[in-house]
Design an enzyme around this catalytic site. Structure first.
Site, PDB file in Angstrom:
ATOM      1  N   ASP A  64     -28.462  30.932  -9.736  1.00 27.59           N
ATOM      2  CA  ASP A  64     -28.710  32.350  -9.981  1.00 27.59           C
ATOM      3  C   ASP A  64     -30.176  32.632 -10.279  1.00 27.59           C
ATOM      4  OD1 ASP A  64     -28.750  31.075 -12.387  1.00 27.59           O
ATOM      5  OD2 ASP A  64     -27.130  32.212 -13.309  1.00 27.59           O
ATOM      6  N   ASP A  88     -22.931  25.931 -11.855  1.00 28.04           N
ATOM      7  CA  ASP A  88     -23.461  26.355 -13.150  1.00 28.04           C
ATOM      8  C   ASP A  88     -22.298  26.499 -14.106  1.00 28.04           C
ATOM      9  OD1 ASP A  88     -26.072  26.630 -12.425  1.00 28.04           O
ATOM     10  OD2 ASP A  88     -25.880  28.737 -11.856  1.00 28.04           O
ATOM     11  N   ASP A 105     -34.002  28.558  -8.452  1.00 28.79           N
ATOM     12  CA  ASP A 105     -32.871  27.856  -7.837  1.00 28.79           C
ATOM     13  C   ASP A 105     -32.951  27.832  -6.304  1.00 28.79           C
ATOM     14  OD1 ASP A 105     -31.705  27.154 -10.192  1.00 28.79           O
ATOM     15  OD2 ASP A 105     -30.367  28.874 -10.296  1.00 28.79           O
TER      16      ASP A 105
HETATM   17  P1  ATP Z   1     -26.189  27.702 -16.465  1.00 27.67           P
HETATM   18  O1  ATP Z   1     -26.019  29.140 -16.096  1.00 27.67           O
HETATM   19  O2  ATP Z   1     -26.986  26.921 -15.508  1.00 27.67           O
HETATM   20  O3  ATP Z   1     -24.925  27.072 -16.904  1.00 27.67           O
HETATM   21  P2  ATP Z   1     -27.551  28.596 -18.695  1.00 27.67           P
HETATM   22  O4  ATP Z   1     -27.609  29.931 -18.097  1.00 27.67           O
HETATM   23  O5  ATP Z   1     -26.721  28.386 -19.883  1.00 27.67           O
HETATM   24  O6  ATP Z   1     -27.134  27.556 -17.678  1.00 27.67           O
HETATM   25  P3  ATP Z   1     -30.240  28.912 -19.363  1.00 27.67           P
HETATM   26  O7  ATP Z   1     -30.011  30.347 -19.324  1.00 27.67           O
HETATM   27  O8  ATP Z   1     -31.330  28.287 -18.619  1.00 27.67           O
HETATM   28  O9  ATP Z   1     -28.995  28.083 -18.968  1.00 27.67           O
HETATM   29  O10 ATP Z   1     -30.357  28.541 -20.902  1.00 27.67           O
HETATM   30  C1  ATP Z   1     -30.771  27.268 -21.330  1.00 27.67           C
HETATM   31  C2  ATP Z   1     -30.950  27.282 -22.838  1.00 27.67           C
HETATM   32  O11 ATP Z   1     -31.996  28.192 -23.160  1.00 27.67           O
HETATM   33  C3  ATP Z   1     -29.744  27.784 -23.606  1.00 27.67           C
HETATM   34  O12 ATP Z   1     -28.934  26.709 -23.991  1.00 27.67           O
HETATM   35  C4  ATP Z   1     -30.339  28.463 -24.808  1.00 27.67           C
HETATM   36  O13 ATP Z   1     -30.534  27.540 -25.845  1.00 27.67           O
HETATM   37  C5  ATP Z   1     -31.688  28.924 -24.337  1.00 27.67           C
HETATM   38  N1  ATP Z   1     -31.651  30.342 -23.987  1.00 27.67           N
HETATM   39  C6  ATP Z   1     -30.816  30.966 -23.133  1.00 27.67           C
HETATM   40  N2  ATP Z   1     -31.103  32.275 -23.047  1.00 27.67           N
HETATM   41  C7  ATP Z   1     -32.151  32.481 -23.861  1.00 27.67           C
HETATM   42  C8  ATP Z   1     -32.943  33.618 -24.185  1.00 27.67           C
HETATM   43  N3  ATP Z   1     -32.705  34.804 -23.656  1.00 27.67           N
HETATM   44  N4  ATP Z   1     -33.953  33.450 -25.058  1.00 27.67           N
HETATM   45  C9  ATP Z   1     -34.210  32.261 -25.584  1.00 27.67           C
HETATM   46  N5  ATP Z   1     -33.522  31.161 -25.324  1.00 27.67           N
HETATM   47  C10 ATP Z   1     -32.498  31.252 -24.479  1.00 27.67           C
END
Ligand code: ATP
Length: 868
Positions: free
Chosen positions: A611, A326, A615
């Site tokens: 996480d 990730d 997953d």
């Molecule tokens: P990884 O940990 O796998 O690198 P990530 O944690 O960045 O990925 P996600 O948390 O799934 O991936 O987020 C994907 C997308 O969703 C983000 O790029 C953002 O645009 C949107 N996003 C993340 N958190 C939120 C939230 N709390 N509310 C709304 N949109 C969100």
């Protein structure tokens, strides 16, 4: 309590005597005394005495005990005493090792036990799941394991996967209403949650109605599967190898016994000798060495922030050739800070917001309302992305809790990594508004209008292009971008995912999550070690690529793809391309499993981090599933083989280095034992074939095998980790531990030890006294094997690894040498151990010959072994 599902939640609360502030510490104490801990019965652990007697059940020990008994019958009481002493000492040593290894593995298990969030004394706190009692109020969020049975009190679109109980893989949608029916099956008890299931979506609050063995899963599970000690693949294959070897050796022993008899030797002596030879040559300790080395190794890994949940993973670690990681929090710091706001068609710096302007004020309010995170007493609770928004508002002296009080939330559609959106409905100036935030590419399709200072306008293509350009500019700098939109809805209208449409765009907020300082270094170390690092993220492709480039994962833009691309490809196409892809962006958890499989199909050993609640399958599919300890859900941890307590990518690289070392140490330790055994057997065969007097008495072989052998073997297994190990390529998992090269080394090193022993033996024979010859052969073999411990430490020479770097081995060798000298020099023991007094010259010969294998093998390493 009977028929909980028929009662209203208020009735259940009063029946359980629980108030809205939860239980008090006193209540918990009393209830624990009444109901016990919330855990399933495990297999009872063995006591040290049981372990001790278990050691005596070993096949070889039984042969020895039989031999002792026969000796006693025949009046050879000395033999009996020696065998008994040796067997008992050996069993004590075995028990100590077993108990220590067990303790260390248990403490490891305790480190990775699940936790739960409960309301106690009016505050929300996290406790180990085993401490939950009936009446506790339990909070459930996506990815949480349900750790007790309970009745739902509050429900926010809660969905639970109950497959472990019902076999149904689709999540069950929960409901708070009482059920007025008879004979309701578990799957239909919609107002209840059950231990052993997990939250896939939404939130809920429940009151615990049953714990431990009284839960539904407790009723069907008599034994905890995880408590059954399974052997690792390496242990299983060593056991098998050990059995084959034992068969061959028994055949040799029987042959030698027969030859001895034919030659007219004494039956008892011949029998004792054959038994001793078998015991000396059969490496009975193979699988227990693996346990001990694994136990120590995993302890070290825990100190370095990697907690091993499944032992077999340590064996796979050394062979890992791909790490799929990730981005957020693992390669980056997960410390997000707001950088820019795009509102009213212009970009505003984070510290330049003008809250007198309606739109700038409203985007800030929306960012707090469509948000579940908060800071209480300077303690941050929640998702870093949302916390960035809370902190941002704080800089303008705006408190999120005050705002949420003022514009209360009526409904919500929680965020999920699959949807990449989150929506809440809040009351604002007497009307209800939906506020949606999320990934811009997902949001764009749902927009109908845009609000600017000129009013609400239609969402045209040119507006769309303009916003996309801003998004691109932000992303190119590695920034995460959230889009915000809203629409008014009728009061009392329930919302669903389909309602996230026809929205009015208000703006974007960009945030920075810098790479961890260690990431670039760890990525470089991976590449050096022949391991391909791959970034898998839910974030935008441009953002992900910018970060990946910074830390060295991505060399060229073409190595980055999106989840959308993967969907278009068949499994075969993905397999073809997989080696050329370093970054997967906008990935959903289902894509992860396909990526793992594609790499595995190409013959790779894959580590995958995770996480989130979804997953689990990918973590299980990976050869080594790695869960995040801080941000990871309980479900992800449960599915993984290793949990990182610091969520850090560099910890994975360290764990791989440990895995490689542990494997090498196990291999070296086994090599040490087998080479020494070979030395003894070759010497015996030599004498037997040439019809010479036997070079060792039975008790000599027992002494070496049972007393001076196992400690150095363990010490070799505890060799400090070699820094150069990450300069080598990953181990080929298809090559077994006991391969051809290994066999050649064992045989040649064994031969050198045998030659040294036999030279001593011949020099002894030249005195005309067979007893002196045997004593010299015994002492030389014993010392040569001890000194050979230094050869076994590494494939590199001692000049490279340092003579004094393994203190355990020094201890084991000095102890072994001391024991041997006690036997050689104490007149009272000389008779029992069948040794003759030796003169100084003979001692000199013994030492010279015993050191010979060390010198020869070290010389070979200096001259011929390639330096890494
Ligand atoms: P990884 O940990 O796998 O690198 P990530 O944690 O960045 O990925 P996600 O948390 O799934 O991936 O987020 C994907 C997308 O969703 C983000 O790029 C953002 O645009 C949107 N996003 C993340 N958190 C939120 C939230 N709390 N509310 C709304 N949109 C969100």
């Amino acid at each position: 309590m009977k028929d909980v599902f028929r009662k209203t939640s208020a009735e259940v609360l009063s029946a359980l005597d629980v108030t809205e502030t939860g239980l008090t510490t006193d209540d918990v104490q009393k209830r624990r005394e009444q109901y016990g801990y919330n855990e399933l019965d495990e297999i009872k652990r063995k006591t040290a005495v049981q372990v001790f007697f278990e050691q005596l059940k070993d096949f070889l020990v039984i042969i020895l005990l039989a031999a002792a008994l026969i000796s006693a019958f025949l009046g050879e009481i000395e033999n009996t005493i020696v065998i008994m002493i040796v067997v008992i000492l050996n069993a004590i040593l075995g028990t100590v090792q077993h108990v220590k290894a067990e303790q260390s593995l248990n403490s490891l298990k305790a480190l990775s036990s699940p936790s739960a969030k409960v309301l106690r004394n009016g505050t929300k706190e996290e406790v180990p799941s085993r401490e939950i009692v009936v009446g506790d109020i339990l909070y459930l969020d996506p990815g949480d394991l349900v750790s007790a049975d309970g009745r739902l009190l509050e429900n926010y679109s809660l969905q639970i996967n109950e497959s472990s109980l019902t076999g149904e893989s689709l999540s069950s949608l929960k409901d708070i209403e009482p059920i007025n029916e008879d004979d309701v099956s578990i799957g239909d008890k919609k107002n209840m949650v059950f231990s052993g299931s997990f939250v896939t979506y939404g939130r809920g609050v429940v009151v615990v109605t049953n714990t431990g063995m009284k839960t539904e899963i407790g009723k069907i599970a008599n034994l905890l599967e995880s408590a059954i000690e399974k052997k690792t693949p390496l242990q299983a294959s060593l056991d098998k190898f050990g059995k084959y070897l034992a068969l061959i050796i028994i055949v040799i022993a029987v042959l030698i016994f027969t030859v001895d008899l034919v030659r007219g030797n004494d039956v008892v002596d011949s029998f004792m000798f054959a038994v001793a030879l078998a015991v000396a040559a059969i490496p009975e300790a193979l699988s227990s060495i693996v346990t001990i080395v694994l136990a120590f190794g995993t302890q070290k890994m825990a100190k370095e922030n990697a907690i091993v949940r499944k032992l077999h993973a340590v064996e796979s670690l050394g062979g890992i050739s791909v790490i799929c990681s990730d981005k957020t929090g693992t390669l980056t710091q997960n410390k997000m800070t707001v950088q820019h706001i795009y509102v009213d068609q212009k970009v505003v710096e984070h510290d330049q917001l003008d809250l007198d302007k309606d739109l700038e004020n409203r985007i800030l309010l929306m960012s707090l309302l469509c948000n579940d995170s908060e800071t209480v007493d300077n303690k941050a609770i929640g998702d870093p992305t949302e916390l960035a928004l809370v902190n941002f508002a704080e800089a303008y002296n705006i408190d999120e809790l005050v705002i949420r009080d003022k514009y209360p939330r009526v409904e919500e559609l929680p965020f999920s990594s699959d949807r990449k959106l989150m929506t809440t409905v809040n009351t604002y100036e007497g009307k209800n508004y939906m506020v949606t935030k999320g990934a811009l590419d997902v949001l764009l399709d749902r927009l109908a209008k845009i609000e600017t200072s000129e009013g609400v306008l239609a969402f045209t293509d040119s507006t769309k292009q303009q916003i996309e350009q801003v998004n691109k500019d932000f992303s190119m700098n590695g920034l995460r971008v959230l889009g915000f939109a809203y629409k008014e809805i009728a009061e009392g209208q329930a919302i669903d995912f389909e309602d996230e449409n026809d929205l009015t765009f208000i703006g974007l907020i960009s945030m920075m999550d810098p790479p961890r300082d260690e990431s670039a270094h760890a990525v470089a170390a991976c590449i050096d070690a022949g391991i391909k690092p791959v970034m898998i993220t839910g974030d935008h492709k441009i953002t992900a690529s910018a970060i990946a480039k910074k830390i060295g994962i991505l060399k060229h833009e073409s190595e980055a793809v999106e989840g959308f691309d993967i969907e278009k490809w068949s499994d075969e196409e993905l397999q073809e391309k997989v080696a050329d892809i370093s970054v997967y962006a906008r990935v959903s958890p289902e894509h992860k499993i396909r990526i793992v499989r594609a790499w595995q199909e190409k013959g790779n050993v894959v580590a995958m981090t995770g996480d989130g609640v979804n997953d689990g399958p990918a973590l299980k599919q990976a050869d080594v599933g790695v869960a995040m300890g801080i941000t990871g859900t309980e479900v992800a941890k449960e599915a993984s083989a290793i949990v990182l307590t610091d969520d850090n990518f560099s910890t994975i690289v360290k764990a791989i280095s440990n895995g490689r070392s542990i494997y090498a140490n196990i291999q070296n330790s086994i090599k040490f034992l087998l080479a020494g055994n070979t030395g003894g057997v070759v010497a015996v065969l030599y004498a037997s074939i040439l019809a010479m007097p036997v070079p060792f008495a039975a008790v000599h072989l027992l002494f070496i095998n049972l007393l001076t052998d196992s400690l150095p073997a363990i010490a070799v297994g505890l060799e400090p980790h070699n820094k150069d190990i990450m300069k080598e390529k990953p181990r080929d998992n298809d090559t077994p531990l006991l391969n051809k090269r290994f066999a050649v080394q064992v045989l040649s090193e064994g031969l050198v030890i045998a030659i040294a022993t036999l030279v001593s033996y011949h020099i002894g024979l030249s005195t005309g006294d067979n007893m002196i010859a045997a004593t010299m052969a015994f002492a030389t073999l014993c010392l040569a094997r001890l000194f050979h411990g230094f050869n076994a430490r590494s494939s590199q020479s001692l000049f490279r690894i340092g003579l004094f770097t393994n203190k355990y081995l020094w201890f084991a060798v000095i102890l072994g040498v001391a024991l041997l000298h006690i036997v050689l020099l104490t007149p009272a023991l000389q008779g029992i151990f069948k040794v003759a007094p030796l003169n100084a010259a003979q001692f000199g010969t013994i030492y010279m010959m015993a050191l010979m294998p060390l010198v020869v093998i070290q010389l070979y390493k200096v001259l011929f072994v390639k330096k890494v």
